[in-house]
Design a protein around this motif. Structure first.
Motif, mmCIF file in Angstrom:
data_model
loop_
_atom_site.group_PDB
_atom_site.id
_atom_site.type_symbol
_atom_site.label_atom_id
_atom_site.label_comp_id
_atom_site.label_asym_id
_atom_site.label_seq_id
_atom_site.Cartn_x
_atom_site.Cartn_y
_atom_site.Cartn_z
ATOM 1 N N LYS A 28 0.826 -1.211 0.000
ATOM 2 C CA LYS A 28 0.000 0.000 0.000
ATOM 3 C C LYS A 28 0.863 1.264 0.000
ATOM 4 O O LYS A 28 0.564 2.231 -0.696
ATOM 5 N N LYS A 29 1.964 1.224 0.755
ATOM 6 C CA LYS A 29 2.879 2.369 0.765
ATOM 7 C C LYS A 29 3.505 2.547 -0.618
ATOM 8 O O LYS A 29 3.626 3.666 -1.111
ATOM 9 N N GLY A 30 3.875 1.455 -1.242
ATOM 10 C CA GLY A 30 4.437 1.507 -2.589
ATOM 11 C C GLY A 30 3.453 2.100 -3.583
ATOM 12 O O GLY A 30 3.823 2.863 -4.471
ATOM 13 N N LYS A 31 2.194 1.755 -3.421
ATOM 14 C CA LYS A 31 1.164 2.300 -4.313
ATOM 15 C C LYS A 31 1.048 3.807 -4.127
ATOM 16 O O LYS A 31 0.960 4.547 -5.100
ATOM 17 N N GLN A 32 1.096 4.254 -2.885
ATOM 18 C CA GLN A 32 0.937 5.678 -2.603
ATOM 19 C C GLN A 32 2.113 6.508 -3.099
ATOM 20 O O GLN A 32 1.931 7.586 -3.648
ATOM 21 N N GLN A 33 3.341 6.011 -2.890
ATOM 22 C CA GLN A 33 4.501 6.823 -3.251
ATOM 23 C C GLN A 33 5.163 6.391 -4.556
ATOM 24 O O GLN A 33 6.145 6.980 -4.970
ATOM 25 N N ASN A 34 4.594 5.366 -5.211
ATOM 26 C CA ASN A 34 5.077 4.856 -6.496
ATOM 27 C C ASN A 34 6.456 4.204 -6.439
ATOM 28 O O ASN A 34 7.110 4.054 -7.463
ATOM 29 N N PHE A 35 6.913 3.842 -5.257
ATOM 30 C CA PHE A 35 8.155 3.088 -5.121
ATOM 31 C C PHE A 35 8.267 2.545 -3.700
ATOM 32 O O PHE A 35 7.570 3.010 -2.794
ATOM 33 N N VAL A 36 9.108 1.555 -3.517
ATOM 34 C CA VAL A 36 9.520 1.093 -2.191
ATOM 35 C C VAL A 36 11.036 0.936 -2.232
ATOM 36 O O VAL A 36 11.611 0.670 -3.281
ATOM 37 N N THR A 37 11.671 1.108 -1.091
ATOM 38 C CA THR A 37 13.114 0.952 -1.034
ATOM 39 C C THR A 37 13.468 -0.477 -0.651
ATOM 40 O O THR A 37 12.645 -1.211 -0.095
ATOM 41 N N GLU A 38 14.705 -0.847 -0.933
ATOM 42 C CA GLU A 38 15.171 -2.179 -0.555
ATOM 43 C C GLU A 38 15.108 -2.354 0.957
ATOM 44 O O GLU A 38 14.745 -3.420 1.450
ATOM 45 N N GLN A 39 15.415 -1.313 1.691
ATOM 46 C CA GLN A 39 15.358 -1.369 3.147
ATOM 47 C C GLN A 39 13.922 -1.606 3.634
ATOM 48 O O GLN A 39 13.694 -2.382 4.557
ATOM 49 N N GLU A 40 12.947 -0.948 3.015
ATOM 50 C CA GLU A 40 11.547 -1.155 3.383
ATOM 51 C C GLU A 40 11.123 -2.604 3.127
ATOM 52 O O GLU A 40 10.389 -3.190 3.921
ATOM 53 N N VAL A 41 11.598 -3.176 2.027
ATOM 54 C CA VAL A 41 11.293 -4.573 1.713
ATOM 55 C C VAL A 41 11.896 -5.487 2.785
ATOM 56 O O VAL A 41 11.231 -6.384 3.296
ATOM 57 N N GLN A 42 13.149 -5.237 3.147
ATOM 58 C CA GLN A 42 13.807 -6.063 4.155
ATOM 59 C C GLN A 42 13.101 -5.991 5.503
ATOM 60 O O GLN A 42 12.920 -7.006 6.169
ATOM 61 N N VAL A 43 12.683 -4.799 5.891
ATOM 62 C CA VAL A 43 11.969 -4.635 7.165
ATOM 63 C C VAL A 43 10.632 -5.362 7.121
ATOM 64 O O VAL A 43 10.263 -6.070 8.064
ATOM 65 N N ALA A 44 9.889 -5.207 6.036
ATOM 66 C CA ALA A 44 8.574 -5.838 5.919
ATOM 67 C C ALA A 44 8.674 -7.360 5.907
ATOM 68 O O ALA A 44 7.841 -8.048 6.479
ATOM 69 N N PHE A 45 9.708 -7.887 5.247
ATOM 70 C CA PHE A 45 9.862 -9.338 5.152
ATOM 71 C C PHE A 45 10.435 -9.945 6.421
ATOM 72 O O PHE A 45 10.178 -11.111 6.706
ATOM 73 N N GLY A 46 11.216 -9.189 7.171
ATOM 74 C CA GLY A 46 11.817 -9.726 8.391
ATOM 75 C C GLY A 46 12.575 -11.007 8.110
ATOM 76 O O GLY A 46 13.467 -11.042 7.275
ATOM 77 N N ASN A 47 12.190 -12.091 8.773
ATOM 78 C CA ASN A 47 12.849 -13.383 8.602
ATOM 79 C C ASN A 47 12.350 -14.144 7.385
ATOM 80 O O ASN A 47 12.789 -15.265 7.147
ATOM 81 N N ASN A 48 11.438 -13.567 6.621
ATOM 82 C CA ASN A 48 10.867 -14.250 5.451
ATOM 83 C C ASN A 48 11.608 -13.935 4.152
ATOM 84 O O ASN A 48 11.094 -14.215 3.076
ATOM 85 N N LEU A 49 12.804 -13.350 4.228
ATOM 86 C CA LEU A 49 13.530 -12.978 3.016
ATOM 87 C C LEU A 49 13.837 -14.172 2.125
ATOM 88 O O LEU A 49 14.039 -14.018 0.932
ATOM 89 N N GLU A 50 13.880 -15.361 2.685
ATOM 90 C CA GLU A 50 14.149 -16.552 1.888
ATOM 91 C C GLU A 50 12.875 -17.155 1.304
ATOM 92 O O GLU A 50 12.931 -18.134 0.568
ATOM 93 N N ASN A 51 11.727 -16.580 1.622
ATOM 94 C CA ASN A 51 10.452 -17.057 1.097
ATOM 95 C C ASN A 51 10.247 -16.460 -0.299
ATOM 96 O O ASN A 51 9.621 -15.422 -0.461
#
Length: 72
Positions: A28-51
């Motif tokens: 939803k944040k990506g939709k609003q600002q038209n991008f997401v950062t790699e850091q935001e992805v890492q934070v959102a995924f937490g321990n699921n980065l290998e999923n």
């Protein structure tokens, strides 16, 4: 060269309803600002980065290009 179009054109809430809340917020944040950062992805995924399946779903929601935009 393919043009980039606005990245979310489908019913977003329906598509992401089964994803974890952190991932929903990222999309939803990506939709609003038209991008997401790699850091935001890492934070959102937490321990699921290998999923990779989950990551593929997220990128499917965020990005697409269309060669059809160049035609016509």
């Amino acid at each position: 060269m393919a043009k980039l179009r606005k990245f979310i054109t489908h019913n977003l809430d329906e598509k992401i309803k089964d994803l974890p809340k952190e991932i929903q917020a990222l999309i939803k944040k990506g939709k609003q600002q038209n991008f997401v950062t790699e850091q935001e992805v890492q934070v959102a995924f937490g321990n699921n980065l290998e999923n990779l399946e989950l990551m593929d779903q997220v990128y499917d929601c965020l990005l697409y290009t269309s060669d059809a935009a160049d035609e016509g």
